[in-house]
Every structure is written in structure tokens, then in C-alpha cells.
Design a protein around this motif. Structure first.
Motif, PDB file in Angstrom:
ATOM      1  N   SER A   1       0.551  -1.330  -0.208  1.00 20.44           N
ATOM      2  CA  SER A   1       0.188   0.048  -0.440  1.00 20.44           C
ATOM      3  C   SER A   1       0.844   1.022   0.048  1.00 20.44           C
TER       4      SER A   1
ATOM      5  N   ARG B   1      -0.689   3.907   0.708  1.00 15.19           N
ATOM      6  CA  ARG B   1      -1.813   4.921   1.663  1.00 15.19           C
ATOM      7  C   ARG B   1      -0.604   5.692   2.852  1.00 15.19           C
TER       8      ARG B   1
ATOM      9  N   ASN C   1      -1.007  -1.686   5.988  1.00 19.24           N
ATOM     10  CA  ASN C   1       0.084  -2.443   5.857  1.00 19.24           C
ATOM     11  C   ASN C   1       1.628  -2.170   6.101  1.00 19.24           C
TER      12      ASN C   1
ATOM     13  N   TYR D   1      -7.210  -5.085  -3.048  1.00 19.42           N
ATOM     14  CA  TYR D   1      -8.612  -4.182  -4.039  1.00 19.42           C
ATOM     15  C   TYR D   1      -9.473  -5.123  -4.703  1.00 19.42           C
ATOM     16  N   ALA D   2     -10.330  -4.673  -4.887  1.00 20.72           N
ATOM     17  CA  ALA D   2     -12.186  -5.594  -5.520  1.00 20.72           C
ATOM     18  C   ALA D   2     -11.828  -6.769  -6.112  1.00 20.72           C
ATOM     19  N   HIS D   3     -11.261  -7.664  -4.702  1.00 26.30           N
ATOM     20  CA  HIS D   3     -10.712  -9.071  -4.562  1.00 26.30           C
ATOM     21  C   HIS D   3      -9.429 -10.067  -5.605  1.00 26.30           C
TER      22      HIS D   3
ATOM     23  N   SER E   1      -9.831  -9.164   3.218  1.00 25.21           N
ATOM     24  CA  SER E   1      -7.994  -9.666   2.150  1.00 25.21           C
ATOM     25  C   SER E   1      -8.292 -11.435   1.641  1.00 25.21           C
TER      26      SER E   1
ATOM     27  N   LEU F   1      -7.419  -3.366  10.198  1.00 29.95           N
ATOM     28  CA  LEU F   1      -8.046  -3.116   8.684  1.00 29.95           C
ATOM     29  C   LEU F   1      -9.396  -1.479   9.761  1.00 29.95           C
TER      30      LEU F   1
HETATM   31  C1  LIG Z   1     -10.065   0.331  -4.115  1.00 26.75           C
HETATM   32  C2  LIG Z   1     -10.407  -0.132  -3.042  1.00 26.75           C
HETATM   33  C3  LIG Z   1     -10.934  -1.355  -3.015  1.00 26.75           C
HETATM   34  C4  LIG Z   1     -10.921  -2.717  -2.069  1.00 26.75           C
HETATM   35  N1  LIG Z   1     -11.537  -3.885  -2.130  1.00 26.75           N
HETATM   36  C5  LIG Z   1     -11.708  -4.690  -0.902  1.00 26.75           C
HETATM   37  C6  LIG Z   1     -11.411  -5.671  -1.292  1.00 26.75           C
HETATM   38  O1  LIG Z   1     -12.320  -6.578  -2.343  1.00 26.75           O
HETATM   39  N2  LIG Z   1     -11.805  -6.518   0.146  1.00 26.75           N
HETATM   40  C7  LIG Z   1     -10.876  -6.447   1.360  1.00 26.75           C
HETATM   41  O2  LIG Z   1     -11.298  -7.234   2.076  1.00 26.75           O
HETATM   42  N3  LIG Z   1     -11.083  -4.814   1.576  1.00 26.75           N
HETATM   43  C8  LIG Z   1     -10.737  -4.419   0.550  1.00 26.75           C
HETATM   44  N4  LIG Z   1     -10.507  -2.407   1.040  1.00 26.75           N
HETATM   45  C9  LIG Z   1     -10.360  -2.622   2.140  1.00 26.75           C
HETATM   46  C10 LIG Z   1      -8.774  -2.056   2.013  1.00 26.75           C
HETATM   47  O3  LIG Z   1      -8.437  -3.615   2.022  1.00 26.75           O
HETATM   48  C11 LIG Z   1      -8.830  -1.983   3.284  1.00 26.75           C
HETATM   49  O4  LIG Z   1      -8.628  -0.933   3.202  1.00 26.75           O
HETATM   50  C12 LIG Z   1      -6.865  -1.996   3.813  1.00 26.75           C
HETATM   51  O5  LIG Z   1      -7.099  -1.182   4.869  1.00 26.75           O
HETATM   52  C13 LIG Z   1      -5.890  -0.924   2.977  1.00 26.75           C
HETATM   53  O6  LIG Z   1      -4.398  -1.490   3.444  1.00 26.75           O
HETATM   54  P1  LIG Z   1      -4.246   0.275   3.773  1.00 26.75           P
HETATM   55  O7  LIG Z   1      -4.524   0.592   5.122  1.00 26.75           O
HETATM   56  O8  LIG Z   1      -2.586  -0.657   3.911  1.00 26.75           O
HETATM   57  O9  LIG Z   1      -3.988   0.919   2.513  1.00 26.75           O
HETATM   58  C14 LIG Z   1     -10.745  -2.185  -0.802  1.00 26.75           C
HETATM   59  C15 LIG Z   1      -9.396  -0.766  -0.245  1.00 26.75           C
HETATM   60  C16 LIG Z   1      -9.735   0.067  -1.376  1.00 26.75           C
HETATM   61  C17 LIG Z   1      -9.130   1.457  -1.149  1.00 26.75           C
END
Ligand SMILES: Cc1cc2nc3c(=O)[nH]c(=O)nc-3n(C[C@H](O)[C@H](O)[C@H](O)COP(=O)(O)O)c2cc1C
Length: 182
Positions: free
Chosen positions: A10, A12, A17, A79-81, A114, A143
Motif C-alpha cells: 500500500s 497510503r 500494511n 483491492y476489488a478481490h 483480504s 483494518l
Molecule cells: C479501491 C479499494 C478496494 C478495496 N477492495 C477490498 C476488497 O475487495 N476486499 C477487502 O477485504 N478489502 C478491500 N478494500 C479495503 C482495503 O483492503 C483496506 O482499506 C486496507 O486497510 C487497505 O490497506 P492499507 O491500510 O494498507 O492501505 C478495498 C480498499 C480500496 C481502497
């Protein structure tokens, strides 16, 4: 002393992560070193025409860091599975090299969800011939948490112990891997 390269999938600023890979680095056992890879966002989009002499600097730096590490730890959102493009891009730069072949690797999880990305990453990395350590996956549920809450969770004794034990177990896997291949 085994040294590991920890990669967050990520970009972000308040990434859960990235918080987890940084905490793994801070809580590694004294006989292991964990360095956090910071170049994910600098990698150009992979193009097989740009390999060999044309390999871009950031990609060469990644390949070198993976080559020098005794093992790789990947902590990646879904992201989006699927596996986020940035993480897949980094892995693509490693495909047609020796860097990944037989390189011990483990996944760590900052989300209890995830599940698609976990399975896809494991499949991709196995296909690339990483030696995957899958016996004792680390999961710390960050999360939805903001940085101060993440810091509090990651500083709990049980979680610090879990991180240290996970890195120690990975180091043990690497030692066993070396012993069986020599
Ligand atoms: C565009 C987008 C799509 C996501 N799709 C999923 C998903 O399909 N399944 C899931 O479990 N989480 C999904 N998430 C949630 C992210 O996994 C979650 O926000 C996670 O904390 C992101 O990691 P980060 O905190 O390290 O940035 C999505 C988040 C974003 C921004």
C-alpha cells in the motif's frame, strides 16, 4: 544474522500494511534484521522490453534488495478481490530474474479479510518460485484503524510477541531450507 526485506503493498500514508511492516522491523528478534522497502511507488510499470541493460534504476534497486535479502516479507491489502497493481507490478519486475527463485518469502496480514488477495499472492509468488513459508501466518487486525490506534494495537505485548515469533519462525524456515539444499 538473517536479513529480511519487508514490502508493504500500500502507498497510503496511513496504511495499515505499512504500519505492520514497520512494526515487524521494530520488533524483530535481536538476531534478525528487517528492512522496510520504500520504493514501491517509484517503480515504472513493468515492460519486458525494459529488462536487461534497460532495467530502470528503481526496478534494479528492488531486484538488488531482494537478491541481497535472506527472505522477503509481504504485507498487502486487497483491492476489488485482487492484488493491488503496485504490488503486482513490483513482483512482475522480479519474474524473469534469479532474484525470486528459491527466495524464502512469507505473507503477513493486517486485515482479517483480504482472502482473495492472500490466495492470489501466494499463487503468484509460488509460480515465481519463491520458497513460501506458510506454516504460521501472522495476522494482526488493523483494518479500519487510525495511526494512533494502530500504534496502540501494535505495541500490545501479545502482538509484539506474535511479530517476534513470526520473524523467528521464518528465520528457522530459512535455516532449514538452507540445510536441506546443501
Ligand atoms: C479501491 C479499494 C478496494 C478495496 N477492495 C477490498 C476488497 O475487495 N476486499 C477487502 O477485504 N478489502 C478491500 N478494500 C479495503 C482495503 O483492503 C483496506 O482499506 C486496507 O486497510 C487497505 O490497506 P492499507 O491500510 O494498507 O492501505 C478495498 C480498499 C480500496 C481502497
Amino acid at each position: 544474522m538473517p536479513s529480511f526485506l519487508a514490502i508493504s503493498g500500500s502507498l497510503r500514508a496511513a496504511s495499515t500494511n505499512t504500519a505492520l511492516v514497520e512494526a515487524l522491523a521494530a520488533n524483530a528478534p535481536p538476531d534478525c534484521a528487517v528492512a522496510v522497502y520504500r520504493g514501491l511507488g517509484d517503480l515504472p510499470i513493468f515492460n519486458p522490453d525494459d529488462e536487461g541493460d534497460r532495467t530502470p534504476g528503481p526496478a534494479a534497486a528492488l531486484i538488488d534488495a531482494v537478491t541481497r535479502a535472506d527472505g522477503v516479507i509481504v504485507c498487502c491489502p486487497e483491492y476489488a478481490h485482487g492484488v493491488p497493481g503496485g504490488m503486482k507490478n513490483a513482483l512482475d519486475w522480479l519474474v524473469s530474474r534469479d532474484a525470486a527463485v528459491g527466495k524464502p518469502a512469507m505473507l503477513a496480514h493486517a486485515s482479517p479479510r483480504s482472502l482473495y488477495a492472500r490466495a492470489a499472492l501466494a499463487e503468484i509468488m509460488r509460480t515465481m518460485s519463491f520458497a513460501m513459508f506458510e506454516a504460521a501466518p501472522l495476522e494482526i487486525a488493523l483494518l479500519g484503524r487510525k495511526p494512533p490506534e494502530m500504534a496502540a494495537v501494535l505495541s500490545e505485548d501479545a502482538n509484539r510477541r506474535a511479530m517476534r515469533d513470526a520473524v523467528q519462525a521464518f528465520a528457522g524456515f530459512i535455516r532449514a531450507n538452507i540445510a536441506s539444499s546443501s
